[in-house]
Design a protein around this motif. Structure first.
Motif, PDB file in Angstrom:
ATOM      1  N   MET A 114    -104.300 -68.542   9.446  1.00  0.00           N
ATOM      2  CA  MET A 114    -103.894 -67.308   8.777  1.00  0.00           C
ATOM      3  C   MET A 114    -102.433 -66.977   9.103  1.00  0.00           C
ATOM      4  SD  MET A 114    -107.519 -65.195   9.126  1.00  0.00           S
ATOM      5  CE  MET A 114    -106.781 -63.853   9.912  1.00  0.00           C
ATOM      6  N   THR A 115    -102.022 -67.201  10.331  1.00  0.00           N
ATOM      7  CA  THR A 115    -100.637 -66.949  10.732  1.00  0.00           C
ATOM      8  C   THR A 115     -99.688 -67.930  10.041  1.00  0.00           C
ATOM      9  OG1 THR A 115    -101.423 -66.146  12.870  1.00  0.00           O
ATOM     10  CG2 THR A 115     -99.097 -66.750  12.726  1.00  0.00           C
ATOM     11  N   LEU A 116    -100.089 -69.185   9.951  1.00  0.00           N
ATOM     12  CA  LEU A 116     -99.272 -70.184   9.250  1.00  0.00           C
ATOM     13  C   LEU A 116     -99.112 -69.819   7.779  1.00  0.00           C
ATOM     14  CD1 LEU A 116     -97.877 -72.977   9.016  1.00  0.00           C
ATOM     15  CD2 LEU A 116    -100.147 -73.916   8.542  1.00  0.00           C
ATOM     16  N   THR A 117    -100.195 -69.398   7.143  1.00  0.00           N
ATOM     17  CA  THR A 117    -100.133 -69.016   5.734  1.00  0.00           C
ATOM     18  C   THR A 117     -99.201 -67.836   5.537  1.00  0.00           C
ATOM     19  OG1 THR A 117    -102.366 -69.846   5.357  1.00  0.00           O
ATOM     20  CG2 THR A 117    -101.510 -68.266   3.760  1.00  0.00           C
ATOM     21  N   ARG A 118     -99.266 -66.865   6.427  1.00  0.00           N
ATOM     22  CA  ARG A 118     -98.376 -65.697   6.340  1.00  0.00           C
ATOM     23  C   ARG A 118     -96.913 -66.124   6.483  1.00  0.00           C
ATOM     24  NH1 ARG A 118     -95.129 -62.097   6.444  1.00  0.00           N
ATOM     25  NH2 ARG A 118     -95.334 -59.947   7.048  1.00  0.00           N
ATOM     26  N   ALA A 119     -96.631 -67.040   7.382  1.00  0.00           N
ATOM     27  CA  ALA A 119     -95.256 -67.530   7.567  1.00  0.00           C
ATOM     28  C   ALA A 119     -94.786 -68.296   6.329  1.00  0.00           C
ATOM     29  CB  ALA A 119     -95.169 -68.413   8.803  1.00  0.00           C
ATOM     30  N   GLN A 120     -95.670 -69.086   5.732  1.00  0.00           N
ATOM     31  CA  GLN A 120     -95.313 -69.820   4.518  1.00  0.00           C
ATOM     32  C   GLN A 120     -95.025 -68.857   3.369  1.00  0.00           C
ATOM     33  OE1 GLN A 120     -98.839 -72.267   4.371  1.00  0.00           O
ATOM     34  NE2 GLN A 120     -97.755 -74.044   5.221  1.00  0.00           N
ATOM     35  N   LEU A 121     -95.808 -67.786   3.268  1.00  0.00           N
ATOM     36  CA  LEU A 121     -95.557 -66.787   2.232  1.00  0.00           C
ATOM     37  C   LEU A 121     -94.230 -66.076   2.470  1.00  0.00           C
ATOM     38  CD1 LEU A 121     -99.107 -65.249   1.818  1.00  0.00           C
ATOM     39  CD2 LEU A 121     -97.853 -66.584   0.124  1.00  0.00           C
ATOM     40  N   GLN A 122     -93.898 -65.831   3.725  1.00  0.00           N
ATOM     41  CA  GLN A 122     -92.612 -65.196   4.033  1.00  0.00           C
ATOM     42  C   GLN A 122     -91.461 -66.107   3.622  1.00  0.00           C
ATOM     43  OE1 GLN A 122     -92.224 -61.941   5.425  1.00  0.00           O
ATOM     44  NE2 GLN A 122     -90.216 -62.363   4.539  1.00  0.00           N
ATOM     45  N   ASN A 123     -91.597 -67.413   3.863  1.00  0.00           N
ATOM     46  CA  ASN A 123     -90.566 -68.361   3.434  1.00  0.00           C
ATOM     47  C   ASN A 123     -90.408 -68.346   1.920  1.00  0.00           C
ATOM     48  OD1 ASN A 123     -90.036 -69.186   6.031  1.00  0.00           O
ATOM     49  ND2 ASN A 123     -91.319 -71.007   5.907  1.00  0.00           N
ATOM     50  N   ALA A 124     -91.529 -68.307   1.199  1.00  0.00           N
ATOM     51  CA  ALA A 124     -91.489 -68.286  -0.265  1.00  0.00           C
ATOM     52  C   ALA A 124     -90.830 -67.010  -0.767  1.00  0.00           C
ATOM     53  CB  ALA A 124     -92.899 -68.419  -0.832  1.00  0.00           C
ATOM     54  N   ALA A 125     -91.187 -65.875  -0.181  1.00  0.00           N
ATOM     55  CA  ALA A 125     -90.599 -64.600  -0.605  1.00  0.00           C
ATOM     56  C   ALA A 125     -89.099 -64.567  -0.317  1.00  0.00           C
ATOM     57  CB  ALA A 125     -91.301 -63.440   0.103  1.00  0.00           C
ATOM     58  N   ASP A 126     -88.701 -65.069   0.838  1.00  0.00           N
ATOM     59  CA  ASP A 126     -87.278 -65.094   1.185  1.00  0.00           C
ATOM     60  C   ASP A 126     -86.492 -66.000   0.237  1.00  0.00           C
ATOM     61  OD1 ASP A 126     -87.785 -63.381   3.284  1.00  0.00           O
ATOM     62  OD2 ASP A 126     -87.724 -64.944   4.826  1.00  0.00           O
ATOM     63  N   ALA A 127     -87.015 -67.188  -0.024  1.00  0.00           N
ATOM     64  CA  ALA A 127     -86.316 -68.137  -0.894  1.00  0.00           C
ATOM     65  C   ALA A 127     -86.183 -67.593  -2.313  1.00  0.00           C
ATOM     66  CB  ALA A 127     -87.055 -69.475  -0.915  1.00  0.00           C
ATOM     67  N   SER A 128     -87.260 -67.022  -2.829  1.00  0.00           N
ATOM     68  CA  SER A 128     -87.193 -66.515  -4.197  1.00  0.00           C
ATOM     69  C   SER A 128     -86.320 -65.266  -4.288  1.00  0.00           C
ATOM     70  CB  SER A 128     -88.596 -66.261  -4.745  1.00  0.00           C
ATOM     71  OG  SER A 128     -89.248 -65.295  -3.984  1.00  0.00           O
ATOM     72  N   ALA A 129     -86.302 -64.428  -3.269  1.00  0.00           N
ATOM     73  CA  ALA A 129     -85.445 -63.239  -3.293  1.00  0.00           C
ATOM     74  C   ALA A 129     -83.964 -63.633  -3.245  1.00  0.00           C
ATOM     75  CB  ALA A 129     -85.784 -62.320  -2.126  1.00  0.00           C
ATOM     76  N   MET A 130     -83.630 -64.614  -2.427  1.00  0.00           N
ATOM     77  CA  MET A 130     -82.235 -65.052  -2.361  1.00  0.00           C
ATOM     78  C   MET A 130     -81.798 -65.697  -3.673  1.00  0.00           C
ATOM     79  SD  MET A 130     -81.566 -66.307   1.548  1.00  0.00           S
ATOM     80  CE  MET A 130     -82.966 -67.383   1.694  1.00  0.00           C
ATOM     81  N   ASN A 150    -107.864 -65.247  -1.504  1.00  0.00           N
ATOM     82  CA  ASN A 150    -109.031 -66.126  -1.384  1.00  0.00           C
ATOM     83  C   ASN A 150    -108.694 -67.493  -0.806  1.00  0.00           C
ATOM     84  OD1 ASN A 150    -110.691 -64.128  -2.492  1.00  0.00           O
ATOM     85  ND2 ASN A 150    -110.155 -64.768  -4.556  1.00  0.00           N
ATOM     86  N   ALA A 151    -107.857 -67.510   0.201  1.00  0.00           N
ATOM     87  CA  ALA A 151    -107.575 -68.752   0.925  1.00  0.00           C
ATOM     88  C   ALA A 151    -108.762 -69.025   1.846  1.00  0.00           C
ATOM     89  CB  ALA A 151    -106.288 -68.622   1.731  1.00  0.00           C
ATOM     90  N   GLY A 185    -119.526 -65.083   8.742  1.00  0.00           N
ATOM     91  CA  GLY A 185    -119.749 -64.438   7.462  1.00  0.00           C
ATOM     92  C   GLY A 185    -118.498 -64.145   6.664  1.00  0.00           C
ATOM     93  N   ARG A 186    -117.390 -64.766   7.006  1.00  0.00           N
ATOM     94  CA  ARG A 186    -116.133 -64.547   6.291  1.00  0.00           C
ATOM     95  C   ARG A 186    -115.615 -65.896   5.818  1.00  0.00           C
ATOM     96  NH1 ARG A 186    -111.807 -60.157   6.955  1.00  0.00           N
ATOM     97  NH2 ARG A 186    -110.669 -60.693   5.094  1.00  0.00           N
ATOM     98  N   GLN A 187    -115.664 -66.142   4.517  1.00  0.00           N
ATOM     99  CA  GLN A 187    -115.273 -67.448   3.966  1.00  0.00           C
ATOM    100  C   GLN A 187    -113.790 -67.534   3.627  1.00  0.00           C
ATOM    101  OE1 GLN A 187    -117.285 -70.025   3.734  1.00  0.00           O
ATOM    102  NE2 GLN A 187    -119.151 -68.974   4.312  1.00  0.00           N
ATOM    103  N   THR A 188    -113.186 -66.410   3.212  1.00  0.00           N
ATOM    104  CA  THR A 188    -111.805 -66.420   2.737  1.00  0.00           C
ATOM    105  C   THR A 188    -111.009 -65.269   3.350  1.00  0.00           C
ATOM    106  OG1 THR A 188    -112.322 -65.037   0.831  1.00  0.00           O
ATOM    107  CG2 THR A 188    -112.475 -67.427   0.510  1.00  0.00           C
ATOM    108  N   PHE A 189    -109.691 -65.313   3.140  1.00  0.00           N
ATOM    109  CA  PHE A 189    -108.818 -64.236   3.558  1.00  0.00           C
ATOM    110  C   PHE A 189    -107.696 -64.076   2.551  1.00  0.00           C
ATOM    111  CE2 PHE A 189    -106.711 -67.936   5.159  1.00  0.00           C
ATOM    112  CZ  PHE A 189    -105.359 -67.653   5.142  1.00  0.00           C
ATOM    113  N   THR A 190    -107.018 -62.938   2.589  1.00  0.00           N
ATOM    114  CA  THR A 190    -105.895 -62.651   1.718  1.00  0.00           C
ATOM    115  C   THR A 190    -104.686 -62.344   2.592  1.00  0.00           C
ATOM    116  OG1 THR A 190    -107.333 -61.782   0.001  1.00  0.00           O
ATOM    117  CG2 THR A 190    -105.031 -61.104  -0.085  1.00  0.00           C
ATOM    118  N   ALA A 191    -103.546 -62.903   2.221  1.00  0.00           N
ATOM    119  CA  ALA A 191    -102.316 -62.673   2.987  1.00  0.00           C
ATOM    120  C   ALA A 191    -101.194 -62.336   2.028  1.00  0.00           C
ATOM    121  CB  ALA A 191    -101.957 -63.908   3.801  1.00  0.00           C
ATOM    122  N   SER A 192    -100.222 -61.589   2.519  1.00  0.00           N
ATOM    123  CA  SER A 192     -99.044 -61.257   1.710  1.00  0.00           C
ATOM    124  C   SER A 192     -97.827 -61.158   2.621  1.00  0.00           C
ATOM    125  CB  SER A 192     -99.249 -59.950   0.960  1.00  0.00           C
ATOM    126  OG  SER A 192     -99.334 -58.876   1.862  1.00  0.00           O
ATOM    127  N   ALA A 193     -96.663 -61.331   2.001  1.00  0.00           N
ATOM    128  CA  ALA A 193     -95.401 -61.218   2.742  1.00  0.00           C
ATOM    129  C   ALA A 193     -94.337 -60.709   1.804  1.00  0.00           C
ATOM    130  CB  ALA A 193     -94.989 -62.555   3.335  1.00  0.00           C
TER     131      ALA A 193
END
Length: 141
Positions: free
Chosen positions: A39-55, A123-124, A133-141
């Motif tokens: 979950m932490t890795l996914t959040r970091a990857q989303l932060q990279n995507a948001a930073d790259a697209s914003a720049m 739904n990752a 009892g938790r199959q998926t999670f949602t992350a945003s950055a």
């Protein structure tokens, strides 16, 4: 107490019970660590995507809105989060004003001096989350 020492067979049975209990505990801790790490890795990857697209979007900010949005979506699409390319909608790209003194972004809906991009992954799948009892999670950055 009758002063009689337990035989080695009786002691082995007690250790087998403790070993089984501790094995379940250790496997649970490993599973928790793997899923939290993912979950932490996914959040970091989303932060990279948001930073790259914003720049990238900020670089073409003088262009029409459609160009700014498509550029942000293009550069977000180059990034991967939780095994899939990051996809942005037009609502994920916001125009606004950045206040240098207060270090705050204020969305205006019209051109300002800044762009904010929010990347989501819904739904990752988790590796061991089904046990709890938790199959998926949602992350945003």
């Amino acid at each position: 107490m009758n002063g009689k020492r337990p035989t080695s067979g009786e002691r082995r049975a007690a250790i087998a019970v403790w070993a089984a209990f501790l094995m379940v505990l250790v496997v649970g801790m490993v599973a928790f660590g793997v899923d939290v790490g993912y979950m932490t890795l996914t959040r970091a990857q989303l932060q990279n995507a948001a930073d790259a697209s914003a720049m990238a979007a900020a670089a073409v900010m003088a262009e029409p809105d459609a160009v700014v949005h498509s550029t942000a979506q293009e550069y977000a699409g180059y990034q991967v989060a939780a095994g899939n390319n990051v996809l942005l909608s037009n609502d994920d790209v916001e125009f606004g004003v950045w206040n240098v003194d207060s270090r705050q972004f204020t969305p205006t809906g019209t051109r300002g001096n800044a762009i904010r991009v929010t990347a989501y992954r819904q739904n990752a799948g988790l590796f061991f989350g089904g046990i709890l009892g938790r199959q998926t999670f949602t992350a945003s950055a």
